[in-house]
Design a protein around this motif. Structure first.
Motif, PDB file in Angstrom:
ATOM      1  N   ASN A 189       0.823  -1.203   0.000  1.00 35.21           N
ATOM      2  CA  ASN A 189       0.000   0.000   0.000  1.00 35.21           C
ATOM      3  C   ASN A 189       0.862   1.260   0.000  1.00 35.21           C
ATOM      4  OD1 ASN A 189       0.877   0.009   2.624  1.00 35.21           O
ATOM      5  ND2 ASN A 189      -1.137  -0.226   3.553  1.00 35.21           N
ATOM      6  N   ASP A 190       2.133   1.111  -0.379  1.00 31.34           N
ATOM      7  CA  ASP A 190       3.041   2.259  -0.435  1.00 31.34           C
ATOM      8  C   ASP A 190       2.931   3.022  -1.748  1.00 31.34           C
ATOM      9  OD1 ASP A 190       4.081   1.707   2.083  1.00 31.34           O
ATOM     10  OD2 ASP A 190       5.631   0.390   1.267  1.00 31.34           O
ATOM     11  N   ILE A 191       2.606   2.342  -2.816  1.00 33.43           N
ATOM     12  CA  ILE A 191       2.510   2.957  -4.140  1.00 33.43           C
ATOM     13  C   ILE A 191       1.031   3.006  -4.517  1.00 33.43           C
ATOM     14  CG2 ILE A 191       3.145   2.764  -6.589  1.00 33.43           C
ATOM     15  CD1 ILE A 191       5.531   3.323  -4.752  1.00 33.43           C
ATOM     16  N   THR A 192       0.508   4.203  -4.678  1.00 34.50           N
ATOM     17  CA  THR A 192      -0.897   4.348  -5.049  1.00 34.50           C
ATOM     18  C   THR A 192      -1.082   3.977  -6.520  1.00 34.50           C
ATOM     19  OG1 THR A 192      -0.690   6.645  -5.781  1.00 34.50           O
ATOM     20  CG2 THR A 192      -1.135   6.274  -3.411  1.00 34.50           C
ATOM     21  N   PRO A 193      -2.307   3.702  -6.928  1.00 34.84           N
ATOM     22  CA  PRO A 193      -2.540   3.425  -8.347  1.00 34.84           C
ATOM     23  C   PRO A 193      -2.056   4.558  -9.257  1.00 34.84           C
ATOM     24  CG  PRO A 193      -4.441   2.738  -7.081  1.00 34.84           C
ATOM     25  CD  PRO A 193      -3.519   3.470  -6.125  1.00 34.84           C
ATOM     26  N   ARG A 194      -2.213   5.789  -8.836  1.00 35.25           N
ATOM     27  CA  ARG A 194      -1.740   6.921  -9.646  1.00 35.25           C
ATOM     28  C   ARG A 194      -0.212   6.920  -9.737  1.00 35.25           C
ATOM     29  NH1 ARG A 194      -4.670  12.637  -8.599  1.00 35.25           N
ATOM     30  NH2 ARG A 194      -6.512  11.722  -9.507  1.00 35.25           N
ATOM     31  N   GLN A 195       0.450   6.636  -8.619  1.00 33.09           N
ATOM     32  CA  GLN A 195       1.915   6.551  -8.638  1.00 33.09           C
ATOM     33  C   GLN A 195       2.363   5.387  -9.518  1.00 33.09           C
ATOM     34  OE1 GLN A 195       2.579   6.277  -4.424  1.00 33.09           O
ATOM     35  NE2 GLN A 195       2.932   8.474  -4.211  1.00 33.09           N
ATOM     36  N   PHE A 196       1.622   4.282  -9.458  1.00 30.02           N
ATOM     37  CA  PHE A 196       1.909   3.155 -10.342  1.00 30.02           C
ATOM     38  C   PHE A 196       1.833   3.622 -11.798  1.00 30.02           C
ATOM     39  CE2 PHE A 196       0.372  -0.199 -13.124  1.00 30.02           C
ATOM     40  CZ  PHE A 196       1.384  -1.139 -12.982  1.00 30.02           C
ATOM     41  N   GLY A 197       0.823   4.428 -12.115  1.00 31.07           N
ATOM     42  CA  GLY A 197       0.689   4.965 -13.468  1.00 31.07           C
ATOM     43  C   GLY A 197       1.897   5.786 -13.881  1.00 31.07           C
TER      44      GLY A 197
ATOM     45  N   LEU B 280       5.027   5.436 -12.640  1.00 26.33           N
ATOM     46  CA  LEU B 280       6.158   4.512 -12.803  1.00 26.33           C
ATOM     47  C   LEU B 280       6.055   3.737 -14.116  1.00 26.33           C
ATOM     48  CD1 LEU B 280       6.416   3.073  -9.158  1.00 26.33           C
ATOM     49  CD2 LEU B 280       7.816   4.887 -10.202  1.00 26.33           C
ATOM     50  N   LEU B 281       4.883   3.212 -14.411  1.00 28.95           N
ATOM     51  CA  LEU B 281       4.694   2.435 -15.635  1.00 28.95           C
ATOM     52  C   LEU B 281       4.899   3.300 -16.879  1.00 28.95           C
ATOM     53  CD1 LEU B 281       3.940  -0.354 -16.816  1.00 28.95           C
ATOM     54  CD2 LEU B 281       1.557   0.455 -16.846  1.00 28.95           C
ATOM     55  N   THR B 282       4.357   4.502 -16.864  1.00 28.91           N
ATOM     56  CA  THR B 282       4.499   5.400 -18.015  1.00 28.91           C
ATOM     57  C   THR B 282       5.954   5.764 -18.244  1.00 28.91           C
ATOM     58  OG1 THR B 282       2.263   6.254 -17.689  1.00 28.91           O
ATOM     59  CG2 THR B 282       3.773   7.619 -18.987  1.00 28.91           C
ATOM     60  N   LEU B 283       6.676   6.094 -17.180  1.00 28.87           N
ATOM     61  CA  LEU B 283       8.098   6.430 -17.338  1.00 28.87           C
ATOM     62  C   LEU B 283       8.911   5.219 -17.790  1.00 28.87           C
ATOM     63  CD1 LEU B 283       8.617   8.789 -14.269  1.00 28.87           C
ATOM     64  CD2 LEU B 283       8.465   9.439 -16.696  1.00 28.87           C
ATOM     65  N   TYR B 284       8.546   4.040 -17.315  1.00 26.09           N
ATOM     66  CA  TYR B 284       9.234   2.817 -17.743  1.00 26.09           C
ATOM     67  C   TYR B 284       9.036   2.607 -19.244  1.00 26.09           C
ATOM     68  CZ  TYR B 284      10.587  -2.094 -17.986  1.00 26.09           C
ATOM     69  OH  TYR B 284      11.196  -3.291 -18.314  1.00 26.09           O
TER      70      TYR B 284
ATOM     71  N   ALA C 112      -0.313  14.477 -19.321  1.00 27.67           N
ATOM     72  CA  ALA C 112      -1.214  14.088 -20.414  1.00 27.67           C
ATOM     73  C   ALA C 112      -1.344  12.571 -20.489  1.00 27.67           C
ATOM     74  CB  ALA C 112      -0.704  14.646 -21.739  1.00 27.67           C
ATOM     75  N   HIS C 113      -0.257  11.860 -20.288  1.00 26.43           N
ATOM     76  CA  HIS C 113      -0.298  10.388 -20.339  1.00 26.43           C
ATOM     77  C   HIS C 113      -1.174   9.789 -19.246  1.00 26.43           C
ATOM     78  CE1 HIS C 113       2.484   9.037 -23.477  1.00 26.43           C
ATOM     79  NE2 HIS C 113       3.223  10.089 -23.188  1.00 26.43           N
ATOM     80  N   ILE C 114      -1.063  10.314 -18.022  1.00 23.96           N
ATOM     81  CA  ILE C 114      -1.808   9.695 -16.923  1.00 23.96           C
ATOM     82  C   ILE C 114      -3.103  10.438 -16.591  1.00 23.96           C
ATOM     83  CG2 ILE C 114       0.285   8.666 -15.957  1.00 23.96           C
ATOM     84  CD1 ILE C 114       0.069  10.705 -13.665  1.00 23.96           C
ATOM     85  N   ARG C 115      -3.425  11.463 -17.379  1.00 22.21           N
ATOM     86  CA  ARG C 115      -4.690  12.205 -17.244  1.00 22.21           C
ATOM     87  C   ARG C 115      -4.876  12.820 -15.860  1.00 22.21           C
ATOM     88  NH1 ARG C 115      -4.250   9.279 -21.316  1.00 22.21           N
ATOM     89  NH2 ARG C 115      -5.838   9.026 -22.924  1.00 22.21           N
ATOM     90  N   VAL C 116      -3.884  13.593 -15.439  1.00 25.28           N
ATOM     91  CA  VAL C 116      -3.960  14.293 -14.157  1.00 25.28           C
ATOM     92  C   VAL C 116      -3.465  15.721 -14.384  1.00 25.28           C
ATOM     93  CG1 VAL C 116      -1.659  13.599 -13.349  1.00 25.28           C
ATOM     94  CG2 VAL C 116      -3.429  14.075 -11.688  1.00 25.28           C
ATOM     95  N   ASP C 117      -3.983  16.674 -13.612  1.00 26.47           N
ATOM     96  CA  ASP C 117      -3.550  18.057 -13.821  1.00 26.47           C
ATOM     97  C   ASP C 117      -2.100  18.224 -13.371  1.00 26.47           C
ATOM     98  OD1 ASP C 117      -3.578  19.744 -11.055  1.00 26.47           O
ATOM     99  OD2 ASP C 117      -5.134  18.195 -11.031  1.00 26.47           O
ATOM    100  N   ARG C 118      -1.444  19.175 -14.001  1.00 27.17           N
ATOM    101  CA  ARG C 118      -0.003  19.354 -13.817  1.00 27.17           C
ATOM    102  C   ARG C 118       0.376  19.721 -12.380  1.00 27.17           C
ATOM    103  NH1 ARG C 118       3.619  23.188 -15.093  1.00 27.17           N
ATOM    104  NH2 ARG C 118       5.622  22.317 -15.675  1.00 27.17           N
ATOM    105  N   SER C 119      -0.434  20.517 -11.694  1.00 24.92           N
ATOM    106  CA  SER C 119      -0.072  20.910 -10.325  1.00 24.92           C
ATOM    107  C   SER C 119      -0.159  19.724  -9.369  1.00 24.92           C
ATOM    108  CB  SER C 119      -0.931  22.075  -9.835  1.00 24.92           C
ATOM    109  OG  SER C 119      -2.289  21.708  -9.797  1.00 24.92           O
ATOM    110  N   THR C 120      -1.195  18.893  -9.513  1.00 25.75           N
ATOM    111  CA  THR C 120      -1.300  17.681  -8.696  1.00 25.75           C
ATOM    112  C   THR C 120      -0.119  16.762  -8.984  1.00 25.75           C
ATOM    113  OG1 THR C 120      -3.705  17.813  -8.675  1.00 25.75           O
ATOM    114  CG2 THR C 120      -2.736  15.646  -8.194  1.00 25.75           C
ATOM    115  N   LEU C 121       0.212  16.614 -10.258  1.00 28.60           N
ATOM    116  CA  LEU C 121       1.331  15.764 -10.650  1.00 28.60           C
ATOM    117  C   LEU C 121       2.638  16.305 -10.079  1.00 28.60           C
ATOM    118  CD1 LEU C 121       2.451  13.358 -12.222  1.00 28.60           C
ATOM    119  CD2 LEU C 121       2.675  14.891 -14.199  1.00 28.60           C
TER     120      LEU C 121
END
Length: 170
Positions: free
Chosen positions: A54-62, A64-68, A80-89
């Motif tokens: 439970n250390d890596i949230t689904p969004r964080q997984f997104g 890691l996977l996208t950067l990989y 844009a890849h993970i569909r989240v606003d830039r400030s949250t990211l």
């Protein structure tokens, strides 16, 4: 030629009804928002169980996977890849960088933007949980007949990512 009367959809009918009529007839457990919330809860419970962490949230997984898969990206590209606003990211990347999951550096082409890349620790974490995340997809679709799964996914995508002009029609 016989013209078949068209059935008025629920949303069109509700626009013409009074708020009291709507409040009497609206069924919470039949509402998309309610079902999406239940689905989100199910996703999170299964994600934690199948990734055994439970250390890596689904969004964080997104992230890691996208950067990989994509390599180094600017924050704007990653958002844009993970569909989240830039400030949250940006806040999430700062926390992930503090944990050595990603590294962040100034973009040489544009000093106002940052580039993000997967750090070795992040790659190790990703590879440790990716099998469970893949099993999550199968577990979520398991209640559906195999022949219905692709159609369900197409419908989910249409609802989750409507065309820009469709979103404005309301």
């Amino acid at each position: 030629m016989k013209v078949k009367p068209q059935k008025m959809d629920t949303y069109s009918a509700e626009r013409d009804a009074s708020s009291e009529d709507i409040a009497r007839r609206l069924k919470l457990d039949k509402g998309l928002g309610f079902l999406v919330r239940l689905l989100d809860t199910r996703v999170n419970v299964l994600y934690e169980r199948l990734t055994a962490q439970n250390d890596i949230t689904p969004r964080q997984f997104g992230v890691l996977l996208t950067l990989y898969q994509q390599g180094t990206l600017t924050l704007t590209e990653l958002a844009a890849h993970i569909r989240v606003d830039r400030s949250t990211l940006g806040e999430m990347i700062t926390r992930m960088a503090e944990r050595s999951l990603v590294s962040k550096r100034s973009n040489g082409n544009d000093r106002r933007s940052a580039e993000v890349q997967l750090a070795p620790t992040g790659k190790g974490v990703l590879l440790k949980i990716v099998t469970g995340a893949a099993r999550l997809q199968a577990a979520l679709l398991a209640p559906l007949a195999p022949e219905d799964r692709a159609h369900f996914m197409r419908c989910m995508k249409l609802v989750a990512e409507p065309a820009a002009d469709d979103a404005d029609r309301g």
